[in-house]
Design an enzyme around this catalytic site. Structure first.
Site, PDB file in Angstrom:
ATOM      1  N   ASP A  95       0.780  -1.246   0.000  1.00 19.78           N
ATOM      2  CA  ASP A  95       0.000   0.000   0.000  1.00 19.78           C
ATOM      3  C   ASP A  95       0.815   1.302   0.000  1.00 19.78           C
ATOM      4  O   ASP A  95       0.509   2.237   0.754  1.00 19.78           O
ATOM      5  CB  ASP A  95      -0.970   0.007   1.195  1.00 19.78           C
ATOM      6  CG  ASP A  95      -2.017  -1.093   1.120  1.00 19.78           C
ATOM      7  OD1 ASP A  95      -1.964  -1.924   0.190  1.00 19.78           O
ATOM      8  OD2 ASP A  95      -2.895  -1.150   2.012  1.00 19.78           O
ATOM      9  N   ASP A 140      -4.503  -0.781  -1.985  1.00 25.98           N
ATOM     10  CA  ASP A 140      -5.834  -0.637  -1.394  1.00 25.98           C
ATOM     11  C   ASP A 140      -6.699   0.014  -2.482  1.00 25.98           C
ATOM     12  O   ASP A 140      -6.302   1.043  -3.063  1.00 25.98           O
ATOM     13  CB  ASP A 140      -5.697   0.278  -0.160  1.00 25.98           C
ATOM     14  CG  ASP A 140      -6.651  -0.053   0.969  1.00 25.98           C
ATOM     15  OD1 ASP A 140      -7.024  -1.235   1.138  1.00 25.98           O
ATOM     16  OD2 ASP A 140      -7.037   0.888   1.712  1.00 25.98           O
ATOM     17  N   HIS A 144     -10.578   0.773  -3.113  1.00 26.51           N
ATOM     18  CA  HIS A 144     -11.958   0.743  -2.636  1.00 26.51           C
ATOM     19  C   HIS A 144     -12.947   1.392  -3.603  1.00 26.51           C
ATOM     20  O   HIS A 144     -12.634   2.444  -4.192  1.00 26.51           O
ATOM     21  CB  HIS A 144     -12.069   1.497  -1.309  1.00 26.51           C
ATOM     22  CG  HIS A 144     -11.273   0.916  -0.177  1.00 26.51           C
ATOM     23  ND1 HIS A 144     -11.383  -0.388   0.222  1.00 26.51           N
ATOM     24  CD2 HIS A 144     -10.376   1.486   0.662  1.00 26.51           C
ATOM     25  CE1 HIS A 144     -10.578  -0.600   1.252  1.00 26.51           C
ATOM     26  NE2 HIS A 144      -9.948   0.513   1.538  1.00 26.51           N
ATOM     27  N   HIS A 157     -10.662   6.857   1.417  1.00 25.39           N
ATOM     28  CA  HIS A 157      -9.265   6.760   0.977  1.00 25.39           C
ATOM     29  C   HIS A 157      -9.133   5.722  -0.127  1.00 25.39           C
ATOM     30  O   HIS A 157      -9.937   4.798  -0.221  1.00 25.39           O
ATOM     31  CB  HIS A 157      -8.355   6.380   2.156  1.00 25.39           C
ATOM     32  CG  HIS A 157      -8.634   5.012   2.702  1.00 25.39           C
ATOM     33  ND1 HIS A 157      -9.666   4.762   3.589  1.00 25.39           N
ATOM     34  CD2 HIS A 157      -8.053   3.812   2.458  1.00 25.39           C
ATOM     35  CE1 HIS A 157      -9.696   3.471   3.871  1.00 25.39           C
ATOM     36  NE2 HIS A 157      -8.734   2.859   3.197  1.00 25.39           N
ATOM     37  N   LYS A 194      -6.948  -4.933  -3.401  1.00 25.39           N
ATOM     38  CA  LYS A 194      -7.753  -5.483  -2.309  1.00 25.39           C
ATOM     39  C   LYS A 194      -8.720  -4.421  -1.820  1.00 25.39           C
ATOM     40  O   LYS A 194      -8.518  -3.228  -2.083  1.00 25.39           O
ATOM     41  CB  LYS A 194      -6.848  -5.929  -1.159  1.00 25.39           C
ATOM     42  CG  LYS A 194      -6.022  -4.784  -0.583  1.00 25.39           C
ATOM     43  CD  LYS A 194      -4.990  -5.269   0.395  1.00 25.39           C
ATOM     44  CE  LYS A 194      -4.163  -4.140   0.958  1.00 25.39           C
ATOM     45  NZ  LYS A 194      -4.890  -3.202   1.800  1.00 25.39           N
ATOM     46  N   CYS A 227      -2.194  -2.824   7.477  1.00 25.81           N
ATOM     47  CA  CYS A 227      -2.047  -3.695   6.297  1.00 25.81           C
ATOM     48  C   CYS A 227      -0.741  -4.472   6.286  1.00 25.81           C
ATOM     49  O   CYS A 227      -0.709  -5.623   5.846  1.00 25.81           O
ATOM     50  CB  CYS A 227      -2.260  -2.889   5.032  1.00 25.81           C
ATOM     51  SG  CYS A 227      -3.986  -2.345   4.926  1.00 25.81           S
TER      52      CYS A 227
HETATM   53  C1  VGL Z   1      -4.877   0.624   5.560  1.00 30.64           C
HETATM   54  C2  VGL Z   1      -6.498   1.459   6.930  1.00 30.64           C
HETATM   55  C3  VGL Z   1      -7.455   1.308   5.943  1.00 30.64           C
HETATM   56  C4  VGL Z   1      -3.425   0.261   5.377  1.00 30.64           C
HETATM   57  C5  VGL Z   1      -5.816   0.458   4.557  1.00 30.64           C
HETATM   58  O1  VGL Z   1      -2.951   0.245   4.221  1.00 30.64           O
HETATM   59  O2  VGL Z   1      -2.738   0.009   6.395  1.00 30.64           O
HETATM   60  N1  VGL Z   1      -5.229   1.113   6.745  1.00 30.64           N
HETATM   61  N2  VGL Z   1      -7.093   0.808   4.754  1.00 30.64           N
HETATM   62 ZN    ZN Z   2      -8.477   0.825   3.109  1.00 30.10          ZN
END
Ligand code: VGL
Ligand code: ZN
Length: 202
Positions: free
Chosen positions: A8, A46, A48, A80, A105, A150
């Site tokens: 990420d 990430d 979404h 995010h 993901k 993550c």
């Molecule tokens: C993450 C919170 C929500 C991360 C991803 O990459 O650690 N944290 N989504």
């Molecule tokens: Zn996330």
């Protein structure tokens, strides 16, 4: 075969992004150096939909509040890493041409997905585990954002899948919602079989 898993490294998790990890961008040079030492580099992203269940805005609540979604505890986050937005792109300066494959993901709005291997309910796999096994990977080195979310869940799932798993601590940064979260996450990883080491390892 060893693989580097970059978790990420996206604009929204860096300063100026929607869910910034303090100094998140400062690990880019360390990660770029590490990539040169691995024959296999993969990354997670990430990714979404706008209506994702982990977004506080979709529940009329504030980020940091807890809810239950489909039976799983869920911390609510600011919006995010929305698919296709600048915030979801890899951070500038990351040497993306060395990344063999990207595993996205968090596309299912009904379940969050911290790990790069499975959703938080461990129901669906991203394909990362099968891919690494096909590539004859036996050892994985995990770096990126965020240590206490993550990165942690990716490393723990790697152990669960039978990979010898390393955390390169100085190529990770954490959210630290509560003081001590990063230290607790590192301890939990160690207790569960993750080996921690520094980026200057060789
Ligand atoms: C993450 C919170 C929500 C991360 C991803 O990459 O650690 N944290 N989504
Ligand atoms: Zn996330």
């Amino acid at each position: 075969m060893k693989a580097l898993i970059i978790v990420d490294m996206q604009n929204d998790f860096c300063p100026g992004g929607a869910l910034p990890v303090k100094d998140g961008n400062t690990i880019v040079p360390a990660i770029n150096d590490l990539m040169k030492k691995f024959d296999m580099v993969v990354a997670t992203q990430d990714w979404h939909p706008k209506d994702h269940g982990s977004f506080a805005s979709n529940h009329g609540k504030k980020s940091g509040e807890m809810i239950v979604i489909n039976g799983l505890d869920q911390i609510l986050w600011p919006d995010h890493c929305v698919q296709g937005t600048q915030g979801a792109e890899f951070v500038k300066g990351l040497d993306v041409k060395r990344i063999a494959r990207v595993f996205q993901k968090g596309m299912d709005k009904g379940v969050d997905s911290y790990s790069g291997f499975f959703d938080n309910g461990h129901k669906n796999a991203t394909g990362l585990g099968d891919y690494l096994k096909q590539q004859k990977v036996t050892e994985v080195y995990v770096v990126g954002l965020a240590t206490d979310y993550c990165v942690k869940f990716t490393a723990l799932d790697a152990v669960g899948l039978g990979f010898k798993t390393f955390l390169i601590t100085d190529a990770c940064k954490g959210v630290e919602l509560q003081a001590g979260d990063v230290a607790r996450a590192v301890n939990e990883m160690k207790l569960k079989g993750v080996v921690t080491e520094g980026a200057d390892r060789n």
